[in-house]
Design a protein around this motif. Structure first.
Motif, PDB file in Angstrom:
ATOM      1  N   LEU A 208       9.964  17.415  37.736  1.00  0.00           N
ATOM      2  CA  LEU A 208       8.612  17.466  37.453  1.00  0.00           C
ATOM      3  C   LEU A 208       8.323  16.633  36.042  1.00  0.00           C
ATOM      4  N   CYS A 209       9.241  16.586  35.327  1.00  0.00           N
ATOM      5  CA  CYS A 209       9.430  15.947  34.038  1.00  0.00           C
ATOM      6  C   CYS A 209       9.132  14.412  34.275  1.00  0.00           C
ATOM      7  N   ALA A 210      10.051  14.067  35.334  1.00  0.00           N
ATOM      8  CA  ALA A 210      10.176  12.875  35.555  1.00  0.00           C
ATOM      9  C   ALA A 210       8.834  12.001  35.964  1.00  0.00           C
ATOM     10  N   LEU A 211       8.012  12.892  36.608  1.00  0.00           N
ATOM     11  CA  LEU A 211       6.608  12.640  37.085  1.00  0.00           C
ATOM     12  C   LEU A 211       5.669  12.705  35.841  1.00  0.00           C
ATOM     13  N   ASP A 212       5.792  13.656  35.033  1.00  0.00           N
ATOM     14  CA  ASP A 212       4.991  13.937  33.795  1.00  0.00           C
ATOM     15  C   ASP A 212       5.756  14.785  32.490  1.00  0.00           C
ATOM     16  N   PRO A 213       5.737  13.763  31.624  1.00  0.00           N
ATOM     17  CA  PRO A 213       6.811  14.364  30.655  1.00  0.00           C
ATOM     18  C   PRO A 213       6.311  15.627  29.985  1.00  0.00           C
ATOM     19  N   ASP A 214       4.891  16.285  30.181  1.00  0.00           N
ATOM     20  CA  ASP A 214       4.301  17.275  29.621  1.00  0.00           C
ATOM     21  C   ASP A 214       4.375  18.325  30.586  1.00  0.00           C
ATOM     22  N   ALA A 215       5.213  18.334  31.809  1.00  0.00           N
ATOM     23  CA  ALA A 215       5.287  19.261  32.669  1.00  0.00           C
ATOM     24  C   ALA A 215       6.054  20.601  32.114  1.00  0.00           C
ATOM     25  N   VAL A 216       5.577  21.699  32.191  1.00  0.00           N
ATOM     26  CA  VAL A 216       5.815  22.902  31.733  1.00  0.00           C
ATOM     27  C   VAL A 216       7.282  23.746  32.505  1.00  0.00           C
ATOM     28  N   THR A 217       8.102  24.221  31.704  1.00  0.00           N
ATOM     29  CA  THR A 217       9.243  24.985  32.447  1.00  0.00           C
ATOM     30  C   THR A 217       9.086  26.341  31.861  1.00  0.00           C
ATOM     31  N   LEU A 218       8.745  27.265  32.911  1.00  0.00           N
ATOM     32  CA  LEU A 218       8.703  28.595  32.778  1.00  0.00           C
ATOM     33  C   LEU A 218       9.918  29.431  32.512  1.00  0.00           C
ATOM     34  N   THR A 219      10.306  29.772  31.321  1.00  0.00           N
ATOM     35  CA  THR A 219      11.568  30.208  30.972  1.00  0.00           C
ATOM     36  C   THR A 219      12.234  31.500  31.905  1.00  0.00           C
ATOM     37  N   GLY A 220      13.146  31.273  32.555  1.00  0.00           N
ATOM     38  CA  GLY A 220      13.710  32.561  33.448  1.00  0.00           C
ATOM     39  C   GLY A 220      13.098  33.101  34.589  1.00  0.00           C
ATOM     40  N   LEU A 221      12.197  31.838  35.107  1.00  0.00           N
ATOM     41  CA  LEU A 221      11.652  32.385  36.288  1.00  0.00           C
ATOM     42  C   LEU A 221      12.088  31.481  37.349  1.00  0.00           C
ATOM     43  N   GLY A 222      11.534  31.611  38.740  1.00  0.00           N
ATOM     44  CA  GLY A 222      12.129  31.063  39.782  1.00  0.00           C
ATOM     45  C   GLY A 222      10.953  30.552  40.603  1.00  0.00           C
ATOM     46  N   HIS A 223      11.166  30.234  41.946  1.00  0.00           N
ATOM     47  CA  HIS A 223      10.208  29.602  42.715  1.00  0.00           C
ATOM     48  C   HIS A 223       8.649  30.284  42.583  1.00  0.00           C
ATOM     49  N   ASN A 224       8.875  31.611  42.769  1.00  0.00           N
ATOM     50  CA  ASN A 224       7.413  32.270  42.776  1.00  0.00           C
ATOM     51  C   ASN A 224       7.105  32.862  41.487  1.00  0.00           C
ATOM     52  N   ALA A 225       7.166  31.957  40.614  1.00  0.00           N
ATOM     53  CA  ALA A 225       6.628  32.379  39.296  1.00  0.00           C
ATOM     54  C   ALA A 225       5.251  33.205  38.902  1.00  0.00           C
ATOM     55  N   HIS A 226       4.579  32.832  39.730  1.00  0.00           N
ATOM     56  CA  HIS A 226       3.152  33.813  39.856  1.00  0.00           C
ATOM     57  C   HIS A 226       3.489  35.121  40.071  1.00  0.00           C
ATOM     58  N   VAL A 227       4.317  35.475  41.019  1.00  0.00           N
ATOM     59  CA  VAL A 227       4.762  36.814  41.390  1.00  0.00           C
ATOM     60  C   VAL A 227       5.738  37.509  40.633  1.00  0.00           C
ATOM     61  N   GLU A 228       6.535  36.662  39.940  1.00  0.00           N
ATOM     62  CA  GLU A 228       7.639  37.356  39.073  1.00  0.00           C
ATOM     63  C   GLU A 228       7.039  37.763  37.780  1.00  0.00           C
ATOM     64  N   GLU A 229       6.315  36.752  37.173  1.00  0.00           N
ATOM     65  CA  GLU A 229       5.457  37.023  35.787  1.00  0.00           C
ATOM     66  C   GLU A 229       3.990  36.346  35.749  1.00  0.00           C
ATOM     67  N   PRO A 230       3.309  37.342  36.325  1.00  0.00           N
ATOM     68  CA  PRO A 230       1.668  36.601  36.429  1.00  0.00           C
ATOM     69  C   PRO A 230       1.422  36.188  35.032  1.00  0.00           C
ATOM     70  N   ALA A 231       1.434  37.175  33.983  1.00  0.00           N
ATOM     71  CA  ALA A 231       0.814  36.521  32.936  1.00  0.00           C
ATOM     72  C   ALA A 231       1.465  35.284  32.290  1.00  0.00           C
ATOM     73  N   ALA A 232       2.684  34.840  32.701  1.00  0.00           N
ATOM     74  CA  ALA A 232       2.966  33.567  32.364  1.00  0.00           C
ATOM     75  C   ALA A 232       2.297  32.193  32.722  1.00  0.00           C
ATOM     76  N   VAL A 233       1.922  32.615  34.130  1.00  0.00           N
ATOM     77  CA  VAL A 233       1.151  31.694  34.686  1.00  0.00           C
ATOM     78  C   VAL A 233      -0.310  31.619  34.447  1.00  0.00           C
ATOM     79  N   ARG A 234      -0.690  32.907  34.131  1.00  0.00           N
ATOM     80  CA  ARG A 234      -2.263  33.062  33.541  1.00  0.00           C
ATOM     81  C   ARG A 234      -2.292  32.175  32.196  1.00  0.00           C
ATOM     82  N   ALA A 235      -1.234  32.213  31.624  1.00  0.00           N
ATOM     83  CA  ALA A 235      -1.399  31.457  30.183  1.00  0.00           C
ATOM     84  C   ALA A 235      -1.743  30.109  30.452  1.00  0.00           C
ATOM     85  N   LEU A 236      -1.378  29.459  31.269  1.00  0.00           N
ATOM     86  CA  LEU A 236      -1.301  28.206  31.832  1.00  0.00           C
ATOM     87  C   LEU A 236      -2.643  27.675  31.967  1.00  0.00           C
TER      88      LEU A 236
END
Length: 242
Positions: A208-236
């Motif tokens: 993703l960073c190769a496409l957009d240097p500002d792409a966000v990495t969500l620490t410790g999360l996997g493919h379904n980050a919105h299910v694993e930690e909804p608050a982290a995706v809510r913050a975005l």
């Protein structure tokens, strides 16, 4: 007019449109939408859950179906996961007479090998598998949607049929192919945030960073980050003023 099964709730504009990934249903957004102080629109994509299948699946036909199901022309904010992220970017092109104020594209697979495409085509050509028990179908649903171990199966993702249970998903939806992400990003008429979980095996943060240097990495999360930690995706979504 084409219609999709649509979950709605909340108040406040612009509304936020949540688009799930391949194999899932809109239920994956349930905990995240509770955190969003806006009107929310959560469809089941064509060929998923109770929504009707399409004669042909492509990013364009899927996006057209979503656009036709929307109440009005917007503006909408879009949060899309995996396939849903691609559809959010497609919708933001302006080709569908819908105004998009911003797109959060989460966990989009941007690099595809010929083996990846071959496997997807094989899945797309198979008839739906029938399972003897609902429990077996539940497990199959969770594997296909990547939710095994992090969420329960959505009953709407299954269908009782002769001889047992099958996934409600139309297998032909696997045949959408690979997105042209550089072209989609270039065509988007609104701000875009790309994000992926640090441990996402399908959408690698460095890709993703190769496409957009500002792409966000969500620490410790996997493919379904919105299910694993909804608050982290809510913050975005806060980047769009939500």
């Amino acid at each position: 007019m084409d219609t999709l099964n649509m979950r709605t709730g909340g108040e406040g504009e612009p509304a936020v449109l949540f688009l799930h990934g391949l194999g899932a249903t809109g239920a994956v957004w349930a905990h995240l939408t509770e955190l969003v102080p806006r009107r929310v629109l959560v469809p089941d994509l064509p060929g998923h859950g109770p929504s009707a299948p399409l004669p042909h699946y492509s990013f364009e036909t899927l996006t057209t179906a979503v656009a036709r199901a929307l109440p009005g022309s917007g503006p909408f904010l879009v949060a899309g996961h995996s396939l849903g992220g691609v559809l959010g970017l497609e919708l933001a092109s302006g080709k569908y007479d819908v105004e998009v104020a911003g797109v959060l594209a989460l966990g989009v697979k941007v690099e595809w090998t010929q083996d990846d495409l071959g496997r997807a085509a094989t899945f797309a050509a198979r008839p739906p598998r029938v399972f003897e028990t609902q429990a077996d179908a539940d497990q199959a649903y969770l594997k296909v949607s990547g939710l095994l171990g992090i969420a329960p199966a959505d009953p709407a993702g299954l269908r009782e049929t002769e001889g047992g249970w099958r996934l409600a998903m139309d297998p032909a939806a696997f045949g959408v192919g690979a997105p042209d992400m550089p072209a989609l990003l270039a065509a988007a008429r609104c701000p875009v945030v790309l994000a992926a979980g640090e441990n996402d095996p399908m959408s690698r943060p460095e890709q993703l960073c190769a496409l957009d240097p500002d792409a966000v990495t969500l620490t410790g999360l996997g493919h379904n980050a919105h299910v694993e930690e909804p608050a982290a995706v809510r913050a975005l979504l806060g980047r769009f003023g939500v």
